[in-house]
Design a protein around this motif. Structure first.
Motif, PDB file in Angstrom:
ATOM      1  N   GLU A   1     -39.184  59.112 -41.347  1.00  0.00           N
ATOM      2  CA  GLU A   1     -39.512  58.766 -42.668  1.00  0.00           C
ATOM      3  C   GLU A   1     -38.816  59.679 -43.571  1.00  0.00           C
ATOM      4  N   ALA A   2     -38.613  60.916 -43.295  1.00  0.00           N
ATOM      5  CA  ALA A   2     -38.069  61.852 -44.182  1.00  0.00           C
ATOM      6  C   ALA A   2     -36.672  61.870 -44.327  1.00  0.00           C
TER       7      ALA A   2
ATOM      8  N   VAL B   1     -47.588  57.655 -48.820  1.00  0.00           N
ATOM      9  CA  VAL B   1     -46.611  56.662 -49.138  1.00  0.00           C
ATOM     10  C   VAL B   1     -47.129  55.279 -48.499  1.00  0.00           C
TER      11      VAL B   1
ATOM     12  N   LYS C   1     -40.617  69.019 -52.485  1.00  0.00           N
ATOM     13  CA  LYS C   1     -41.264  69.503 -51.220  1.00  0.00           C
ATOM     14  C   LYS C   1     -42.533  69.249 -51.363  1.00  0.00           C
TER      15      LYS C   1
ATOM     16  N   LEU D   1     -43.760  65.365 -51.368  1.00  0.00           N
ATOM     17  CA  LEU D   1     -43.668  64.822 -49.974  1.00  0.00           C
ATOM     18  C   LEU D   1     -45.259  64.698 -49.438  1.00  0.00           C
TER      19      LEU D   1
ATOM     20  N   LYS E   1     -37.160  57.314 -50.239  1.00  0.00           N
ATOM     21  CA  LYS E   1     -38.314  57.492 -50.846  1.00  0.00           C
ATOM     22  C   LYS E   1     -38.946  59.052 -50.575  1.00  0.00           C
ATOM     23  N   ARG E   2     -38.191  59.619 -49.515  1.00  0.00           N
ATOM     24  CA  ARG E   2     -38.798  60.712 -49.103  1.00  0.00           C
ATOM     25  C   ARG E   2     -37.568  61.924 -49.435  1.00  0.00           C
ATOM     26  N   SER E   3     -37.057  61.538 -50.673  1.00  0.00           N
ATOM     27  CA  SER E   3     -35.862  62.271 -51.080  1.00  0.00           C
ATOM     28  C   SER E   3     -34.702  62.712 -49.987  1.00  0.00           C
TER      29      SER E   3
ATOM     30  N   GLU F   1     -41.673  70.363 -44.913  1.00  0.00           N
ATOM     31  CA  GLU F   1     -40.944  69.291 -45.330  1.00  0.00           C
ATOM     32  C   GLU F   1     -41.429  67.980 -44.601  1.00  0.00           C
TER      33      GLU F   1
END
Length: 376
Positions: free
Chosen positions: A239-240, A12, A5, A8, A244-246, A321
């Motif tokens: 995006e989350a 990016v 977290k 994040l 790339k944002r796990s 998050e």
């Protein structure tokens, strides 16, 4: 998990997220604003709705007039799409609320079509626009969060719209992790009342219910969200859902609002002027007036209890998050602008029925106020 977290929060490259996207409900107020923002960011945007937008289609966007209940059309339109923002819904307010079959066919059946198309088209991301009504039906919620506030049982929802939105939300969450070429990643955003430039539907619905607002009163409160903050939340949620944002948002729900609470109910301020304003808008014909009047009695009886209890929700999870940081806006200015824009000069030929109806409205309001406070 805490380490992820924190990661994040680093910047990016936004160009990594410039996909071809579909916005269902793209002709509506929020859907169009979302699509316009995404197009301005460089996304290739498809706006899908049964109604054409009132504004010109922005560069980078294409509009298709279709229905999410039309599976064949939806499947065809979704060719090459990499993310779906599912904002389309039906039955939030007005006479639409009484059309139960249509409410269910759009909110549940349409959502089922969206999920199936995502699977069959191997679309990896789906962001669903839900509502706080899935967890609120008249019982007080103060600073609720995603972990502590459960769904309202299906038989206790105050209207069919809220019930079907809850069902659809759970369908979207159950679809998370479905096998595609990779996996379908889904998440749900739960906004409250939306306001912003040109948005009268949410505001008109609640002002009709409350008749007036007073900010800073210690009584019942709720949250609102400015349309631009809601747009931001959707973009961050998509995006989350990426590697790339796990995939931090995968299978998650998020309350979305401006991060502040405002008062709901003041039965004194602006009462007479607002009632008169509302009544004047619906006296064109006797039949139309009667239909509206009975609908409003039904609607207010259902909603009277809700406006006298707190229902506020924290956005800590979205901040943490998604990186959601809402900008400050003034709801009071929006309400004032709304009231000024709705002013209608009275017709001297119809003063008597207007005043009679005004008295009826005041009597009805007094009764509703009594019932609402008695329920507490």
């Amino acid at each position: 998990m805490k380490i992820i977290k924190k990661a994040l929060s680093v910047n990016v490259n936004r160009s990594d997220f410039l996909w071809k996207v579909l916005v269902t409900g793209g002709g509506g107020y929020f859907g169009f604003r979302l699509g316009r923002d995404l197009a301005s960011q460089g996304f290739t945007v498809i706006l899908l709705d049964i109604c054409k937008p009132s504004c010109d289609i922005p560069d980078g966007a294409t509009f298709y007039q279709s229905d999410i209940r039309d599976y064949a059309s939806l499947y065809k339109i979704c060719e090459g799409v990499e993310c779906v923002f599912h904002t389309a819904a039906y039955g939030m307010s007005g006479p639409e609320q009484l059309k139960r079959e249509q409410v269910e066919s759009v909110n549940v059946g349409g959502t089922n079509n969206v999920i199936i198309v995502c699977k069959e088209r191997s679309i990896p991301r789906l962001v669903y626009t839900s509502t706080t009504n899935v967890v609120f039906a008249g019982r007080a919620v103060t600073d609720g969060d995603e972990a502590s506030v459960p769904y309202v049982p299906n038989d206790l929802h105050i209207d069919h719209y809220s019930r079907t939105k809850a069902i659809a939300e759970q369908m979207v969450l159950l679809a998370n992790g479905s096998l595609l070429t990779g996996r379908l990643q889904t998440c749900v955003l739960r906004p409250c009342g939306i306001y912003g430039p040109g948005e009268w539907r949410h505001l008109h619905r609640v002002i009709r219910r409350l008749f007036s607002f007073r900010f800073g009163d210690p009584n019942a409160k709720m949250n609102w969200v400015h349309v631009d903050n809601l747009v931001l939340a959707h973009r961050l949620a998509a995006e989350a859902l990426t590697i790339k944002r796990s995939c931090i948002a995968s299978g998650q729900t998020y309350f979305i609002n401006d991060g502040v609470s405002v008062n709901l109910f003041d039965c004194v301020l602006h009462l007479s002027s607002f009632l008169k304003l509302q009544l004047l808008q619906f006296i064109n014909t006797r039949e139309r007036l009667q239909i509206y009047f009975y609908q409003q009695i039904f609607h207010h009886l259902l909603q009277a209890r809700n406006i006298t209890v707190n229902h506020t929700f924290k956005i800590d999870k979205a901040r943490r998050e998604l990186g959601f940081c809402p900008k400050p806006y003034n709801l009071g200015d929006c309400v004032e602008h709304y009231l000024k824009s709705q002013q209608t000069p009275p017709n001297s030929a119809s003063q008597l029925p207007q005043y009679l109806l005004l008295l009826m409205g005041i009597f009805t309001l007094a009764l509703l106020c009594f019932l609402a406070f008695q329920s507490n």
